[in-house]
Design a protein around this motif. Structure first.
Motif, PDB file in Angstrom:
ATOM      1  N   CYS A 290     -13.231  22.386  18.780  1.00  0.00           N
ATOM      2  CA  CYS A 290     -13.041  23.266  17.588  1.00  0.00           C
ATOM      3  C   CYS A 290     -14.194  23.005  16.651  1.00  0.00           C
ATOM      4  CB  CYS A 290     -11.943  22.501  16.541  1.00  0.00           C
ATOM      5  SG  CYS A 290     -10.267  22.627  17.225  1.00  0.00           S
ATOM      6  N   LYS A 353      -6.002  24.296  16.937  1.00  0.00           N
ATOM      7  CA  LYS A 353      -7.203  24.235  16.221  1.00  0.00           C
ATOM      8  C   LYS A 353      -6.849  23.762  14.696  1.00  0.00           C
ATOM      9  CE  LYS A 353      -5.165  28.778  14.241  1.00  0.00           C
ATOM     10  NZ  LYS A 353      -5.473  30.142  13.977  1.00  0.00           N
ATOM     11  N   ASP A 356      -9.847  22.384  13.172  1.00  0.00           N
ATOM     12  CA  ASP A 356     -11.120  23.131  12.860  1.00  0.00           C
ATOM     13  C   ASP A 356     -11.791  22.714  11.739  1.00  0.00           C
ATOM     14  OD1 ASP A 356     -10.704  24.545  15.121  1.00  0.00           O
ATOM     15  OD2 ASP A 356     -10.096  26.365  14.081  1.00  0.00           O
TER      16      ASP A 356
END
Length: 494
Positions: A290, A353, A356
């Motif tokens: 990510c 994710k 992220d």
């Protein structure tokens, strides 16, 4: 490595007025007597224990609990990067490199015991510090919460372990600590968490710093310990007050849990606090592929170290709102151009994710300021559902399972569901809800499904996984440094 030479030094970690989290500063070494001499020293000394949890979760050790399961795996490229990475990958594949010499296993053990040592020092010297009783008990409660957290990891991974609870002990310095029975380790964990639940501040209390352990976190962790012990009645009774608490609740949108601006939110019971300060960052964004790219608003590249199994990704219905919040299936290059990685083995598969990073906050994927959840309210709800199901209270279990499903946009379960079917569904819901938050290995082990489910759904582990892998090997360095341990103390099969 767990060194039994208890040094008369302690970490000073100072607090700032930062509203996001505990602000962990560089280490300064002084004696406990010098540190725990006043209120500021007591608070700083306890804050130092949190640093060991940060180290445990910022590094490669964070993969423990995620990989080597039906949920997460290392990519096919990892073993090609050299000897360290072959050992790293062994935590997923259970290859012959999953031994007492494994760097990840040894590092996890060593950092956990450093946290325990710091907690023992704090408990001993705070008890003698010239501060008011309320502060004294709260800070001892934090130290005991963290000691319980580290021991809970160790006893699940290794079974009975050395059980130091004292500090500055010259006899132990000379003779070491023998391996204790798991039952004795759990007894200490439960006692520590019971003390913490009584003496810690409540979440949201005046003056409560984000990132410090709270009463609600101690209750949730105690409930998890009871659940692990299959003491379902105590798990239910312990967790029940949280279901009616007014200072915790589910976030209205699942995706909002993974926005950096929402850290330490109403659903978070305890999370590991990272920042952009030197040595206080996390590499999980990089580990999960990510890492940040140059174009704003884009979620990163593909690749890298750990990814979901196909089974985990495919467990989500298309209309499950958590699916898009959990996985990235679209990738960009460093210039923000869309890239088709579908041809490229693990690089083209869905990536997690949840880690992220936000442009302008984190420095990079390997220097991320994103916090990491340890306990959140959804976990409590699902634990309560599990406990009530095991007590043959199916209606209560379904009611709570539906709370989590409702937020995910899924239809409620209704009618009578067989206990075994509901047990399986709760475990699936835990994976979908809590995936890559570090609980899957422990959940599977607790429910007796680690071997079968991992072998069925993690092709890297399937050829190698044996009954001995229900435990990790005690690190070789511990045998070198602890005179009280004998070769026969090693876990069977290692």
């Amino acid at each position: 490595m767990f060194s039994h030479k208890v040094r008369l030094i302690c970490l000073i970690i100072l607090l700032s007025g930062c509203s996001k989290q505990l602000d962990i500063k560089p280490e300064v070494f002084i004696s406990p007597e010098q540190l725990y001499k006043d209120e500021a020293g007591v608070v700083a000394g306890v804050t130092g224990i949190y640093r060991q949890l940060l180290i445990l979760k910022r590094s490669d050790y964070a993969i423990i609990g995620m990989v080597g399961t039906d949920e997460g795996k290392t990519t096919i490229f990892v073993p090609t990067w050299g000897p360290y990475w072959q050992g790293f990958s062994a935590v997923n594949s259970y290859s012959p490199l999953m031994t007492g010499q494994n760097d990840v296993v040894q590092g996890f053990w060593s950092v956990s015991y450093k946290g325990i040592t710091n907690a023992n020092l704090a408990i001993k010297y705070i008890a003698k510090a010239p501060v008011n009783e309320a502060l004294k008990n709260r800070c001892i409660g934090e130290a005991k919460f963290l000691r319980a957290l580290f021991y809970f990891y160790l006893v699940q991974l290794f079974d009975g372990v050395p059980l130091p609870t004292d500090a500055d002990n010259p006899d132990a310095d000379r003779d070491g600590y023998p391996r204790s029975k798991a039952e004795d380790v759990y007894k200490l964990i439960i006692e520590d968490l019971q003390f913490a639940a009584v003496n810690l501040n409540s979440k949201g209390a005046d003056g409560q710093d984000p990132g410090r352990a709270t009463k609600e976190a101690a209750i949730a962790l105690l409930g998890k310990v009871y659940l692990t012990r299959k003491d379902y009645a105590n798990a239910k009774a312990t967790l029940a007050p949280l279901l009616t608490a007014t200072n915790v609740s589910l976030m209205s949108k699942y995706a909002d849990l993974y926005v950096e601006a929402n850290e330490n939110n109403i659903e978070s019971l305890f999370e590991v606090q990272f920042s952009n300060e030197t040595d206080n960052t996390s590499n999980m964004a990089n580990n999960t592929g990510c890492w940040q790219i140059n174009s704003p608003g884009l979620s990163g590249a593909g690749g890298h170290v750990i990814i979901p199994t196909d089974y985990y990704y495919q467990s989500f219905a298309d209309d499950d709102l958590r699916k898009d919040a959990t996985f990235r299936t679209v990738f960009y290059d460093s210039n923000g151009n869309l890239v088709d990685y579908s041809w490229w083995a693990d690089v083209g598969k869905p990536h997690v994710k949840k880690f992220d990073i936000t442009k302008g906050i984190s420095v990079s994927g390997s220097l991320s300021s994103r916090n990491m959840y340890y306990l959140r309210y959804a976990d409590v709800i699902l634990m309560y559902a599990e406990a009530t199901n095991e007590l043959n209270e199916g209606a209560a279990a379904v009611e709570n399972l539906n709370k989590v499903r409702h937020r995910a946009g899924l239809a409620d379960w209704s009618g009578s569901i067989a206990q075994a079917d509901l047990r399986s569904e709760i475990m699936m819901e835990r994976m979908r809800e809590l995936g890559f938050e570090g609980w899957r290995w422990f959940d599977l082990k607790r429910t007796g499904t680690l071997l079968d489910s991992t072998k069925a759904h993690n092709m890297d582990a399937a050829p190698n996984m044996l009954p001995k892998h229900l435990l990790y090997p005690i690190p070789a360095k511990e045998f070198e440094n602890n005179p009280a341990l004998k070769p026969a103390d090693q876990n069977e099969g290692y």
